[in-house]
Design a protein around this motif. Structure first.
Motif, PDB file in Angstrom:
ATOM      1  N   ILE A   5       0.840  -1.203   0.000  1.00 28.24           N
ATOM      2  CA  ILE A   5       0.000   0.000   0.000  1.00 28.24           C
ATOM      3  C   ILE A   5       0.871   1.247   0.000  1.00 28.24           C
ATOM      4  CG2 ILE A   5      -1.685   1.341   1.347  1.00 28.24           C
ATOM      5  CD1 ILE A   5      -2.894  -1.092  -0.108  1.00 28.24           C
ATOM      6  N   LEU A   6       1.913   1.241   0.802  1.00 27.24           N
ATOM      7  CA  LEU A   6       2.830   2.390   0.853  1.00 27.24           C
ATOM      8  C   LEU A   6       3.436   2.654  -0.527  1.00 27.24           C
ATOM      9  CD1 LEU A   6       4.463   4.534   2.386  1.00 27.24           C
ATOM     10  CD2 LEU A   6       6.104   2.727   2.930  1.00 27.24           C
ATOM     11  N   LEU A   8       2.243   1.615  -3.427  1.00 25.83           N
ATOM     12  CA  LEU A   8       1.156   2.035  -4.323  1.00 25.83           C
ATOM     13  C   LEU A   8       0.865   3.523  -4.169  1.00 25.83           C
ATOM     14  CD1 LEU A   8      -1.604  -0.740  -4.310  1.00 25.83           C
ATOM     15  CD2 LEU A   8      -0.332   0.122  -6.275  1.00 25.83           C
ATOM     16  N   LYS A   9       0.850   4.000  -2.940  1.00 28.34           N
ATOM     17  CA  LYS A   9       0.606   5.434  -2.690  1.00 28.34           C
ATOM     18  C   LYS A   9       1.695   6.294  -3.326  1.00 28.34           C
ATOM     19  CE  LYS A   9      -2.062   5.012   1.565  1.00 28.34           C
ATOM     20  NZ  LYS A   9      -2.075   5.218   3.024  1.00 28.34           N
ATOM     21  N   MET A  10       2.949   5.854  -3.204  1.00 26.93           N
ATOM     22  CA  MET A  10       4.048   6.610  -3.813  1.00 26.93           C
ATOM     23  C   MET A  10       3.910   6.634  -5.333  1.00 26.93           C
ATOM     24  SD  MET A  10       7.518   5.897  -1.642  1.00 26.93           S
ATOM     25  CE  MET A  10       7.450   4.126  -1.533  1.00 26.93           C
ATOM     26  N   ALA A  12       1.143   6.233  -7.072  1.00 26.61           N
ATOM     27  CA  ALA A  12      -0.033   7.037  -7.437  1.00 26.61           C
ATOM     28  C   ALA A  12       0.293   8.532  -7.399  1.00 26.61           C
ATOM     29  CB  ALA A  12      -1.197   6.715  -6.502  1.00 26.61           C
ATOM     30  N   LYS A  13       1.054   8.938  -6.404  1.00 23.80           N
ATOM     31  CA  LYS A  13       1.406  10.353  -6.264  1.00 23.80           C
ATOM     32  C   LYS A  13       2.298  10.844  -7.403  1.00 23.80           C
ATOM     33  CE  LYS A  13       3.280  13.661  -2.984  1.00 23.80           C
ATOM     34  NZ  LYS A  13       3.877  13.867  -1.670  1.00 23.80           N
ATOM     35  N   ASP A  15       2.629   9.240 -10.525  1.00 22.24           N
ATOM     36  CA  ASP A  15       2.215   8.295 -11.560  1.00 22.24           C
ATOM     37  C   ASP A  15       2.987   8.470 -12.870  1.00 22.24           C
ATOM     38  OD1 ASP A  15       0.725   6.161 -12.462  1.00 22.24           O
ATOM     39  OD2 ASP A  15      -0.941   7.393 -13.115  1.00 22.24           O
ATOM     40  N   ARG A  71      -5.730   1.761  -8.142  1.00 18.65           N
ATOM     41  CA  ARG A  71      -6.479   2.897  -7.589  1.00 18.65           C
ATOM     42  C   ARG A  71      -7.645   2.407  -6.733  1.00 18.65           C
ATOM     43  NH1 ARG A  71      -4.361   7.300  -9.864  1.00 18.65           N
ATOM     44  NH2 ARG A  71      -3.596   7.124 -11.984  1.00 18.65           N
ATOM     45  N   LEU A  74      -6.390   1.380  -3.349  1.00 18.11           N
ATOM     46  CA  LEU A  74      -6.108   2.550  -2.506  1.00 18.11           C
ATOM     47  C   LEU A  74      -7.395   3.182  -2.005  1.00 18.11           C
ATOM     48  CD1 LEU A  74      -3.113   4.315  -4.283  1.00 18.11           C
ATOM     49  CD2 LEU A  74      -3.093   2.874  -2.237  1.00 18.11           C
ATOM     50  N   GLU A  77      -8.714   1.020   0.724  1.00 14.20           N
ATOM     51  CA  GLU A  77      -7.860   1.206   1.909  1.00 14.20           C
ATOM     52  C   GLU A  77      -8.216   2.505   2.631  1.00 14.20           C
ATOM     53  OE1 GLU A  77      -4.736   0.182   4.535  1.00 14.20           O
ATOM     54  OE2 GLU A  77      -5.621  -1.018   2.953  1.00 14.20           O
ATOM     55  N   ALA A  78      -8.490   3.555   1.886  1.00 15.70           N
ATOM     56  CA  ALA A  78      -8.836   4.848   2.475  1.00 15.70           C
ATOM     57  C   ALA A  78     -10.183   4.797   3.191  1.00 15.70           C
ATOM     58  CB  ALA A  78      -8.856   5.924   1.393  1.00 15.70           C
TER      59      ALA A  78
END
Length: 80
Positions: A5-6, A8-10, A12-13, A15, A71, A74, A77-78
């Motif tokens: 997840i961490l 994936l977040k990086m 996504a930010k 991309d 996405r 994420l 997860e949110a």
């Protein structure tokens, strides 16, 4: 899954703009440098369909992009 997840977040930010090197530096900034095998996690995320790679002649390594499935993970997860 927490590390996935961490990462994936990086991705996504940033991309489509980061290679494994920037991801590794991001993990290092979070105190996970050398603790997490980013290559294995990135390959698992690719295999699971959460991210893709693309080549760019300006970079020696592939760039990572998040998929719609990534996405959705994420977003889920949110909400939790």
């Amino acid at each position: 899954m927490e590390t996935k997840i961490l990462i994936l977040k990086m991705i996504a930010k940033h991309d489509g703009k980061w290679t494994w090197y920037q991801i590794e530096r991001g993990l290092n900034a979070k105190g996970l440098g050398g603790v997490v095998n980013s290559t294995e996690v990135l390959q698992a995320l690719i295999d699971e369909g959460f991210i893709t790679t693309k080549s760019d002649p300006r970079y020696p390594s592939p760039l990572y992009s998040i998929t719609e499935l990534g996405r959705a993970i994420l977003l889920k997860e949110a909400e939790e």
